[in-house]
Enzyme design. Structure first.
Site, PDB file in Angstrom:
ATOM      1  N   CYS A 134       0.840  -1.204   0.000  1.00 43.51           N
ATOM      2  CA  CYS A 134       0.000   0.000   0.000  1.00 43.51           C
ATOM      3  C   CYS A 134       0.874   1.253   0.000  1.00 43.51           C
ATOM      4  O   CYS A 134       1.372   1.676   1.046  1.00 43.51           O
ATOM      5  CB  CYS A 134      -0.928  -0.018   1.215  1.00 43.51           C
ATOM      6  SG  CYS A 134      -1.928   1.458   1.340  1.00 43.51           S
ATOM      7  N   CYS A 137      -0.430   4.113   2.172  1.00 41.76           N
ATOM      8  CA  CYS A 137      -0.255   3.926   3.618  1.00 41.76           C
ATOM      9  C   CYS A 137       1.201   4.168   4.020  1.00 41.76           C
ATOM     10  O   CYS A 137       1.476   4.757   5.059  1.00 41.76           O
ATOM     11  CB  CYS A 137      -0.610   2.505   4.053  1.00 41.76           C
ATOM     12  SG  CYS A 137      -2.065   1.829   3.283  1.00 41.76           S
ATOM     13  N   ASP A 138       2.146   3.672   3.221  1.00 44.17           N
ATOM     14  CA  ASP A 138       3.546   3.621   3.669  1.00 44.17           C
ATOM     15  C   ASP A 138       4.496   4.503   2.873  1.00 44.17           C
ATOM     16  O   ASP A 138       5.673   4.610   3.235  1.00 44.17           O
ATOM     17  CB  ASP A 138       4.046   2.164   3.600  1.00 44.17           C
ATOM     18  CG  ASP A 138       3.206   1.243   4.483  1.00 44.17           C
ATOM     19  OD1 ASP A 138       2.765   1.708   5.546  1.00 44.17           O
ATOM     20  OD2 ASP A 138       2.974   0.089   4.104  1.00 44.17           O
TER      21      ASP A 138
END
Ligand code: NDP
Length: 311
Positions: A134, A137-138
């Site tokens: 992701c 997300c990261d």
């Protein structure tokens, strides 16, 4: 706990089913699982959901859908479905985190899909230490670093472009000699000076002392031109498609070989009367938020009709 309609899943399909089921006075219970709001909460701007000419933040869209479902009376609970008993109606559903079973007259499965991994042992070793599925997300952790994205579809291209906005350099590792993504995404990738596309390339390993430091790649694998080489990277992002979240329903519900739930033609009905499926868990083809929302609507309308037919 009893309900006329249990909806399992909180992506566009689940919330849309909830809006329709609530307005039909089915007093639905909706179970939001481990990722409330579903996959759109891991994207940035959603540009192709009708009604938003300037795009809409994925989290905002899901929050709005949730509010709309609650406004009409959906009872939202959090937990993971552990077991279902679909042999007879009413159906029994056991949800981890809730103290009692749910007894449901109808069930709408809208559990979506989860990111796939390559299956390399090193993926687990560096999970959270350089490996991610992701970018949104990261990606933040890779500012001014070098990263790789694996895949040639829309997700991979979208993630590569997103990461190019943060990272110093992005490799896009594509196993074929072409991108499968839509033309507009291909253009964005190919025109981005920070992205280098490695066509005809497979990943065979990852390396690094404690955190990820690089990947072992093979160009033209299995051919006379086969060539092994390494790239130095700090982040390795998987974007090779999704696996339907359907395993818990396998004892009862018919699925294809990949685990997508089979629905009848022009319907969201499964092989079990009173059990419906909508969204990515039952869609090996389109996998779009708007299609999932439409399928959720159909499932709720069919559940309502089914209940009338068995009264
Ligand atoms: P896709 O199935 O479209 O693409 C998966 C990609 O991963 C393909 O390029 C495939 O290669 C590659 N791949 C699969 N397995 C491996 C492997 N073991 N090793 C290396 N590469 C592998 O998945 P997406 O998640 O990209 O998209 C799913 C659907 O969602 C599509 O319909 C897409 O259009 C849609 N989507 C739309 C978006 C938008 O419109 N904004 C955004 C994101 C997704 P190969 O081509 O060789 O099979």
């Amino acid at each position: 706990m009893k309900t006329k309609c249990l909806i399992i899943g909180s992506g566009p399909a689940g919330y849309t089913a909830a809006i329709y089921a609530s307005r039909a006075n089915l007093s639905p219970i909706l179970i939001e699982g481990p990722q409330p709001g579903g996959q759109l909460t891991t994207t940035t701007t959603v540009e192709n959901f009708p009604g938003y000419p300037d795009g809409v933040d994925g989290n905002q869209l899901m929050e709005d859908l949730r509010k709309q479902a609650v406004r009409f009376g959906t009872d939202i609970r959090t937990g993971i479905v552990k077991e279902v008993m679909f042999a007879q109606r009413p159906f029994d559903v056991t949800v981890g985190g809730l103290d009692e079973k749910i007894e449901a007259e109808t069930v709408i499965i809208a559990t979506g899909a989860a990111a796939k991994y390559l299956g390399l042992p090193d993926e687990q070793k560096y999970m959270g230490m350089g490996v991610s599925a992701c970018a949104v997300c990261d990606g933040f952790f890779y500012r001014n670093r070098t990263v790789a994205v694996v895949g040639g579809g829309d997700t991979a291209c979208e993630e590569a472009v997103y990461l190019a906005g943060l990272a110093k350099k992005v490799y896009l590792i594509v196993r074929k000699d072409y991108l499968r993504a839509s033309k507009v995404m291909q253009q964005r990738v190919l025109q981005n000076p920070k992205i280098t596309v490695l066509f005809n390339t497979n990943t065979v390993g990852l390396f690094g002392k404690e955190v990820l430091e690089g990947a072992h790649l093979v160009e033209y694998m299995g051919t006379p031109r086969e060539q092994l080489f390494d790239i130095s990277i700090d982040g390795f992002f998987l974007a090779i498609g999704h696996q339907p979240n359907s395993a818990v329903f396998a004892p009862y519900v018919d699925m294809d070989n990949a685990g997508f739930i089979k629905v009848r033609a022009h319907s969201q009905a499964t092989n079990i009367d009173g059990v419906f499926a909508a969204g990515d868990v039952a869609d090996p083809v389109f996998q779009q938020a708007i299609v999932a929302a439409g399928a959720g609507c159909r499932a709720a309308l069919e559940a309502e009709k089914f209940l009338l037919s068995v009264q």
